[in-house]
Each structure stands twice: as structure tokens, then as C-alpha cells.
Design a protein around this motif. Structure first.
Motif: not given
Length: 178
Positions: A7-27, A81-89
Motif C-alpha cells: 500500500m502506498e499513500r500520496r497527498s494533495f491539497t484541494e478542499i472546499r466546504t459547502a455546509g457539511r460537505r467537503i469537495e476538491g481533488y484527492a489527486a 481531465s484534472r484528476g481524482l475529484a471527490f465530494s464527501l458528506d
């Protein structure tokens, strides 16, 4: 570096909040990360096959602090096209409340992901590694530094429109050289 089982791990730094949701790019694709003795990039399409599985969202890679998962629909992942986007409640748990509070204060270090590389999923050119296919296990909100410096943390507050513009700004975090 072994592939196919570790198992390998890599980090990125894009996070936005909207209410109780965060969104951004994990990679993000095609950004370089210095990983000790080598430089690594992620090729577009690297996550395509991994999105069908059950992927967890955690705090600091801690399996005791699950924030969501794709199987339940509380974590949504897409590859664009930018990467791995996420949306997390975020859950109404201590970990979820902590993540939200830290995101609103601009105190989070970013995002990370845990993965395995299947046989033939990467290629090497000298000391340069390109990830072409990964088996994604988890994404994590991290409180430290990212391995990949080309992403940013952007916060968005829908309930406070006066603060929304201020919170949309991007913060570029310094890369930690190991």
C-alpha cells in the motif's frame, strides 16, 4: 520500490466546504512529487478502473476515523481531465466536526490517497515514476503536508455569502522535501 502488493499513500491539497460537505481533488494529474529518491507523476486515467470498487474516506489514514464511503453514497469520486475529484458528506461525529472546523479555518493540510499498484501499473524512466493504473483503497483528509504541491485548498461557505469570496481563495502549500 515494490509494486503489486504494498500500500502506498500520496497527498494533495484541494478542499472546499459547502455546509457539511467537503469537495476538491484527492489527486491531480501530471504534477510532480519528489518522493525521496525519485520523482512521481500520475497519468490521466490512472484511477478509471478503481472507481467501481468500495473506497473509504478517512481522517489521516486512520481506519478508526471513517468519514464516508462510496458504497453508502456518502463519498462520490470522479475522474476528470484534472484528476481524482471527490465530494464527501461529513458525518456528525467528532472526526467529521473536526474536519469541518479545520477546513473552515484554513488549517487542513490537504488530501491524500492510499493505493496499490497492480503489475504493469507504473513505468520508470531513470528516477522518474509514472503511475498509469492504481487500485484505489482510500482517500484521506490530512492535517499535515502534501506530497504533490500543485493543488490548493479552497473554501466555500454557502451560508455566509459575505465570507464566500474570501474563502474561495487558493492556498498553495509548500512541498515537504524529504
Amino acid at each position: 520500490m515494490t509494486t503489486g502488493g504494498d500500500m502506498e499513500r500520496r497527498s494533495f491539497t484541494e478542499i472546499r466546504t459547502a455546509g457539511r460537505r467537503i469537495e476538491g481533488y484527492a489527486a491531480t494529474f501530471n504534477s510532480e512529487a519528489r518522493m525521496g529518491g525519485f520523482v512521481e507523476t500520475i497519468a490521466p486515467g490512472a484511477f478509471r478502473g478503481a472507481l467501481a470498487g468500495d473506497v473509504l474516506a478517512m481522517l489521516d489514514h486512520d481506519p478508526g476515523k471513517v468519514l464516508g464511503r462510496t458504497r453508502s453514497g456518502t463519498l462520490r469520486l470522479t475522474e476528470d481531465s484534472r484528476g481524482l475529484a471527490f465530494s464527501l458528506d461529513l458525518p456528525d461525529t467528532q472526526a467529521g466536526r473536526d474536519v469541518l472546523a479545520l477546513a473552515e479555518r484554513d488549517d487542513l493540510g490537504g488530501m491524500s490517497f492510499g493505493f496499490m499498484v497492480p503489475q504493469g501499473g507504473d513505468s520508470w524512466n531513470g528516477e522518474r515514476r509514472t503511475l498509469r493504473t492504481v487500485t484505489l483503497k482510500e482517500i484521506s483528509v490530512v492535517s499535515a503536508w502534501p506530497a504533490y504541491p500543485d493543488t490548493e485548498i479552497a473554501l466555500r461557505a454557502l451560508r455566509h455569502s459575505v465570507d464566500a469570496d474570501r474563502r474561495r481563495r487558493a492556498l498553495i502549500l509548500a512541498q515537504v522535501n524529504t
